[in-house]
Design an enzyme around this catalytic site. Sequence first.
Site, PDB file in Angstrom:
ATOM      1  N   ARG A 154      -0.484  -2.091  -0.775  1.00 56.41           N
ATOM      2  CA  ARG A 154      -0.126  -0.768  -1.132  1.00 56.41           C
ATOM      3  C   ARG A 154       1.015  -0.088  -0.348  1.00 56.41           C
ATOM      4  O   ARG A 154       1.797   0.519  -0.534  1.00 56.41           O
ATOM      5  CB  ARG A 154      -1.501   0.323  -0.944  1.00 56.41           C
ATOM      6  CG  ARG A 154      -2.595  -0.032  -2.022  1.00 56.41           C
ATOM      7  CD  ARG A 154      -3.668   0.896  -1.821  1.00 56.41           C
ATOM      8  NE  ARG A 154      -3.094   2.043  -2.287  1.00 56.41           N
ATOM      9  CZ  ARG A 154      -4.075   3.240  -2.154  1.00 56.41           C
ATOM     10  NH1 ARG A 154      -5.137   3.181  -1.450  1.00 56.41           N
ATOM     11  NH2 ARG A 154      -3.616   4.627  -2.638  1.00 56.41           N
TER      12      ARG A 154
ATOM     13  N   CYS B 150      -3.263   7.353   5.642  1.00 59.56           N
ATOM     14  CA  CYS B 150      -3.635   6.458   4.671  1.00 59.56           C
ATOM     15  C   CYS B 150      -3.295   6.685   3.275  1.00 59.56           C
ATOM     16  O   CYS B 150      -2.501   7.303   2.960  1.00 59.56           O
ATOM     17  CB  CYS B 150      -5.172   6.058   4.964  1.00 59.56           C
ATOM     18  SG  CYS B 150      -6.113   7.678   4.741  1.00 59.56           S
TER      19      CYS B 150
END
Length: 286
Positions: A184, A242
């Site tokens: 990611r 995050c």
Amino acid sequence: MPHPLVTANELAALLDDAASGGAPVRVLDVRWSLGGPAGLPLYREGHIPGAVYVDLDTELARQGEPQEGRHPLPDAADFQAAARGWGLNDGDTVVVYDDWNSLAAGRAWWLLRYMGASDVRVLDGALSAWTTAGHPLAVGADDMTSVVPGAITLSAGHEPVLSADDAASLPANGVLLDARAGERYRGETEPIDPRAGHIPGAISAPTSANLDDAGHFLDPDTLRERYEALGVSVDRAVGVYCGSGVTAAHDALALTVAGFRPAVFPGSWSAWANQPERPVATGATP
């Protein structure tokens, strides 16, 4: 600040002492994972005796605009009301746990610290550490219905946070860590948010590297070596984000164990990616 981790046997001893008239200990079950299963049915199937279930989506976050991210911080008054409903009082030792490598528990730990709770700890090794050590589980929801409301006093701002602008500028004179999985960060996949990649200048620091094979946090020296290799030092500001502000707290917990004072970007990538004016970097380098 008390050490942020507690072992299963240490927790059992704290609970035994509390039952004998010692200092009160409040245990919070924060089982949650992205996409399920739901935590409350798991709680009813078996939880640490005396634990109260806490819902991450509704109690450890609030609904907000996309530009705020998927898990905006709750209002202080709402969070205080929730914490009182869990039976918390000023000065209580609070222990949080989940069954997801302490990712959700890390959010509860950080948020309680941010709101001013003085003694908050994470069960190291999560729920499996408790059962592996041979300690019993309670079933049903009696521990929820028998809670005596507490009177804890909370307010926001006791731990450092980053705005999107702060996160954008931090790499110029500090270290910004991205707690998501490497794919990611690199922008190879993005299953949830509208854009793939990372904040320019951020360094990949997946939460998985904080734990050993049994799901326990690495020792402080090993964690310190890990983060120092990423450029973290006591004389440089360090921040972490995050996907939605949940797993960032796991890196914040590991950094705290290692002796650093991290700031968290609560909106994280889900907020950044929903602000079209924000630039995006891809690939393996900051």
